[in-house]
Write a protein that holds these residues in place. Sequence first.
Motif, mmCIF file in Angstrom:
data_model
loop_
_atom_site.group_PDB
_atom_site.id
_atom_site.type_symbol
_atom_site.label_atom_id
_atom_site.label_comp_id
_atom_site.label_asym_id
_atom_site.label_seq_id
_atom_site.Cartn_x
_atom_site.Cartn_y
_atom_site.Cartn_z
ATOM 1 N N ALA A 268 -10.368 2.471 9.617
ATOM 2 C CA ALA A 268 -10.369 1.012 9.547
ATOM 3 C C ALA A 268 -10.062 0.557 8.130
ATOM 4 N N THR A 269 -10.620 1.268 7.176
ATOM 5 C CA THR A 269 -10.388 0.912 5.779
ATOM 6 C C THR A 269 -8.919 1.104 5.428
ATOM 7 N N ALA A 270 -8.338 2.202 5.904
ATOM 8 C CA ALA A 270 -6.924 2.443 5.638
ATOM 9 C C ALA A 270 -6.068 1.337 6.258
ATOM 10 N N LEU A 271 -6.472 0.874 7.427
ATOM 11 C CA LEU A 271 -5.671 -0.123 8.146
ATOM 12 C C LEU A 271 -5.836 -1.521 7.561
ATOM 13 N N VAL A 272 -7.078 -1.986 7.441
ATOM 14 C CA VAL A 272 -7.295 -3.384 7.051
ATOM 15 C C VAL A 272 -8.183 -3.517 5.837
ATOM 16 N N GLY A 273 -8.449 -2.398 5.157
ATOM 17 C CA GLY A 273 -9.297 -2.455 3.979
ATOM 18 C C GLY A 273 -8.696 -3.306 2.878
ATOM 19 N N HIS A 274 -7.378 -3.502 2.904
ATOM 20 C CA HIS A 274 -6.726 -4.278 1.847
ATOM 21 C C HIS A 274 -6.787 -5.776 2.127
ATOM 22 N N VAL A 275 -7.186 -6.135 3.357
ATOM 23 C CA VAL A 275 -7.368 -7.548 3.679
ATOM 24 C C VAL A 275 -8.731 -7.973 3.132
ATOM 25 N N LEU B 48 -13.713 -16.217 13.973
ATOM 26 C CA LEU B 48 -14.625 -15.413 13.159
ATOM 27 C C LEU B 48 -13.871 -14.628 12.090
ATOM 28 N N MET B 49 -12.653 -14.190 12.415
ATOM 29 C CA MET B 49 -11.863 -13.460 11.414
ATOM 30 C C MET B 49 -11.483 -14.383 10.259
ATOM 31 N N ILE B 50 -11.158 -15.636 10.586
ATOM 32 C CA ILE B 50 -10.832 -16.596 9.529
ATOM 33 C C ILE B 50 -12.071 -16.862 8.669
ATOM 34 N N THR B 51 -13.214 -17.061 9.344
ATOM 35 C CA THR B 51 -14.470 -17.288 8.617
ATOM 36 C C THR B 51 -14.757 -16.125 7.674
ATOM 37 N N THR B 52 -14.604 -14.915 8.210
ATOM 38 C CA THR B 52 -14.837 -13.709 7.415
ATOM 39 C C THR B 52 -13.928 -13.693 6.184
ATOM 40 N N TRP B 53 -12.663 -14.018 6.411
ATOM 41 C CA TRP B 53 -11.684 -14.020 5.323
ATOM 42 C C TRP B 53 -12.098 -15.010 4.234
ATOM 43 N N LEU B 54 -12.518 -16.213 4.651
ATOM 44 C CA LEU B 54 -12.897 -17.245 3.685
ATOM 45 C C LEU B 54 -14.118 -16.831 2.867
ATOM 46 N N ILE B 55 -15.141 -16.298 3.568
ATOM 47 C CA ILE B 55 -16.366 -15.918 2.857
ATOM 48 C C ILE B 55 -16.090 -14.744 1.919
ATOM 49 N N ALA B 56 -15.333 -13.789 2.414
ATOM 50 C CA ALA B 56 -15.039 -12.607 1.609
ATOM 51 C C ALA B 56 -14.277 -13.001 0.344
ATOM 52 N N ARG B 57 -13.382 -13.984 0.480
ATOM 53 C CA ARG B 57 -12.622 -14.427 -0.693
ATOM 54 C C ARG B 57 -13.557 -15.108 -1.693
ATOM 55 N N LYS B 58 -14.458 -15.961 -1.145
ATOM 56 C CA LYS B 58 -15.373 -16.703 -2.000
ATOM 57 C C LYS B 58 -16.324 -15.749 -2.727
ATOM 58 N N GLY C 71 -15.793 -12.618 -3.260
ATOM 59 C CA GLY C 71 -15.072 -11.583 -3.985
ATOM 60 C C GLY C 71 -15.433 -10.171 -3.539
ATOM 61 N N TYR C 72 -15.568 -9.983 -2.230
ATOM 62 C CA TYR C 72 -15.860 -8.645 -1.741
ATOM 63 C C TYR C 72 -14.679 -7.726 -2.025
ATOM 64 N N PRO C 73 -15.004 -6.466 -2.311
ATOM 65 C CA PRO C 73 -13.918 -5.565 -2.720
ATOM 66 C C PRO C 73 -12.886 -5.385 -1.608
ATOM 67 N N SER C 74 -11.635 -5.448 -1.995
ATOM 68 C CA SER C 74 -10.596 -5.027 -1.048
ATOM 69 C C SER C 74 -9.810 -3.928 -1.739
ATOM 70 N N LEU C 75 -9.525 -2.896 -0.948
ATOM 71 C CA LEU C 75 -8.905 -1.706 -1.529
ATOM 72 C C LEU C 75 -7.395 -1.851 -1.498
ATOM 73 N N PRO C 76 -6.697 -1.091 -2.350
ATOM 74 C CA PRO C 76 -5.233 -1.087 -2.228
ATOM 75 C C PRO C 76 -4.826 -0.403 -0.930
ATOM 76 N N PHE C 77 -3.687 -0.836 -0.371
ATOM 77 C CA PHE C 77 -3.204 -0.193 0.848
ATOM 78 C C PHE C 77 -2.852 1.251 0.531
ATOM 79 N N PRO C 78 -3.457 2.224 1.236
ATOM 80 C CA PRO C 78 -3.294 3.625 0.843
ATOM 81 C C PRO C 78 -1.998 4.263 1.346
ATOM 82 N N GLY C 79 -1.182 3.543 2.055
ATOM 83 C CA GLY C 79 0.069 4.114 2.551
ATOM 84 C C GLY C 79 -0.086 4.657 3.959
ATOM 85 N N TRP C 80 1.065 4.768 4.654
ATOM 86 C CA TRP C 80 1.022 5.143 6.074
ATOM 87 C C TRP C 80 0.597 6.583 6.288
ATOM 88 N N ARG C 81 0.833 7.417 5.276
ATOM 89 C CA ARG C 81 0.411 8.813 5.394
ATOM 90 C C ARG C 81 -1.121 8.869 5.526
#
Lengths: 425, 163, 308
Positions: free
Chosen positions: A81-88, A186-196, A198-208
């Motif tokens: 999940a982190t590899a897929l959407v951890g960067h969001v 709920l996904m939009i709400t999550t996005w807004l709160i996470a941005r506010k 500043g929850y960590p978002s990881l760099p996209f690790p690549g498709w491999r």
Amino acid sequence: MAVWTLFLVFAAALLLGVPVAFALLVSCIATALVLGLPLIAMFLKMGSDVGSVALLAIPLFIFTGELMLRGGLSDRMIALATALVGHVKGGLGQVAVVGSTLFGGVSGSAIADVSAVGGTMIPQMVKKGYGADFAVNVTITAALVALLVPPSHNMILYSAAAGGRISITDLFAAGLIPAGLLAITLMITTWLIARKRGYPSLPFPGWRAVARTGVAAIPGLMLVMIIFVGIRAGIFTAVESASIAVVYATLITGLVYRQLGWASFVKAATGAAGTASRVLFVIGAAGAFGWLMALLEIPSAMVDLLQGVTDQPVLVLLLIILILLLLGTFMDMAPLLIIGTPIFLPVVKAYGIDPVHFGVIMILTCGIGLITPPVGSVLFVGTGIARVPVETAMKTIWPFYAACMIVLLAVTFIPQLSLALPSLL
Amino acid sequence: MQRPSFSRALDRLEAASLAGAAITLVSIALLQAWQVFGRYVLNASPGWTEPVALILMGLTVMLGASVAVRHETHFRFGMIAEGGSPARRAGLLLLARVIAALCGLLMAIYGTRLMLDDWEVPMAGAGLPSGLRFLGLALGGLLILVFALERIAGGGPKPVEGE
Amino acid sequence: APHAADAAIRLDAVDVHPPGYPTVEAVKWMGEELARESGGRIRIRQFPSGQLGAEDDTLGFARYHAIHFCRVAVAALNNPFPETRALALPYVFRSTDHMRRVVDGPVGTGLLNVFERRGLVGLAYYDAAPRSFYNIRGPIETPADLAGLKIRSPLSDMVLETLAAMGANPTPLSFGGVFSALETHLIDGAENNLPSFESSRHFETARFWSETEHSFSPDALLMSKSAFDALTPADRELVKDVARRSVQVMRQGWDARVAEARRIVLAAGVAINRPDPAPFAAAVEPVVRRYIADPVLGDLYNRIRTEG
Ligand code: NA
Ligand code: NA
């Protein structure tokens, strides 16, 4: 007199710090004494409820979550999940929402859903530096999606409470669009709160990396698939699927990942027994409380009140929602559905509202009661898993309540959201 | 410091309760899995698995709930109770423990009566005494009473923060 | 203590069925009749739709005098009151008329008295039958058509044994779980009466209704004995009399409901067939014989079979 005893004793005990289950029980005891009811009836109800089929899946899904957690299975799923959407922004929160939606299509129960998804996701979110309050809030509101995605035993309960005159297939179809709407909100709400926050978002690790974590997560994803396919194909019931999940999680983590030893299995079992028992103990006490509420005709007294207030269909609907939300603060979903449906359905029918549409409203509204204090079983499971006090989660849940209310109002005012699919299928 | 012997005895009782809760939970999973196995492999669905699983769930819940009484980890709202002077806090804690003890006592009394009243009735599907449905209530009530009294007497493990 | 003669008496009645269901309507009629005959002194307050618990639990609530009346299926009484098994035996009744004559006669009256043992007073037997099979596969003409079919059974030993004797694979499942179990093909079918088959919407998935009429097991209306004893002797007679008369109200409602259910499922395209009951009755013979080896049940069985 009895009504006041029930509520005042409960409220007083609760505010003075008496555990919820004992506050419920002591208010039931006091009320039974006032009414001259035999006390044994309260304990008959409680004992019967903690041994009822409807609740059997709950401890098993909590157990599965513990096994997945201690056996390294959920770590691998989270890695994918982190590899897929951890960067969001709020990636793990997004995973919790999507995961709940998918799992909700399996469990049909918000409590089982928060047990299974929350059991895995809440500790992971805390581990990755998300606030425990946020982790609880996103997971417990996401669990409401499970009520609207078929199969939903609550919809069957609603149809039965309505005298079985409402097509369950129509109800199932009616829940799909509102479920999707709730998930997106709920996904939009999550996005807004996470941005506010500043929850960590990881760099996209690549498709491999996506592929690698995907392969490692396959046994975990298989668990969801086995449950999903197993129920859909009629191989087992939801309760049986929970036991299959326990057996499967034990075998995979013990024999394939070799991460679950005897000691961690014992820890998983005792941990799950502890969490499940605290939740079900409250539900049992709430059963006695709900029984007294029904006997005292509290719900129908509220309806009399309502009918004297207005004759506008929309206002009536809003008032019913308000009453259900108030009752839902104290009552569990199943008794509220069972008691509320025969009382409110005739009222809304008289105003020309479609019973299928009203069913979706009922389920969402009663479902919100599962995440409101002082009595909310999904709330209890979520905070129990996170091991935080309920009030910690409550302080910051408002954006999620707002998201639920937006969806509830949309579903209420736009009947097509519920009725378009049943008329197509 | 050496803890009093009754306290050590209650440690063992608690360990036994927790073990009982865990064992019954594992058994529920196995019984339900057996039900699936029976339906497909034996082509005969056992009727006894579900009623037995439900008895066991009653035990899981009530044994686990008694352990939560000893550790004071039941769901509660501490916002008001945890403010104020130490004397006020201690008074409210005592109130909560007395109410828990009272509930445990009544659970034990009425749970036992419910169990005995239905003892002669065979349970549908399982042939066991129907009264076993209330075994958890009776046993758990007794344990809740014991653990709450220990707390009232000032014993018991240290409270865990944040629960 | 008995109520003072002029004090208002309010009696609580529970049922798992919703308002409008014939048993609920019959008790509603009882309440109106009691109020009328007592000059408004005795009233019934109804709690339908399972608001106050499942059938098993309502028996307990009535027994401990937390409620006053409960309506339960005889199947729920089979274990606490083994004599009632006589009414639930497969093919013990030939027809609805036969069942009604029996419960109206000395056998029925005798079987209303067995409940006192456990703190209950039997007031009346209501209809809940006949029960037949419905399934998703095809019409059931002979017991061979049941072979290997997973048929839902309520948690009742007698039904489990009956289904197994007919060759089916009985699958214990709660009534509420049947709809989705039919949809996912977890089970192939179930057995029930026509009104339940229709109101549960099971007919939307299970398109074959096969009238085996293997059981005429009725419902029972019971009263809390300690509540009953608290009434004056005159009021006790009044309650008993009104309950007795409510049976006719219930039967009219039931017959209408059965006819309506039949009309609805036929209009929805459900295929109805009427197999010869003889081979089914023969298949369950060993089960019946095992039960009637008990002298009490054996005697009841013979009296039922020889009744008109
Ligand atoms: Na669902
Ligand atoms: Na609530």
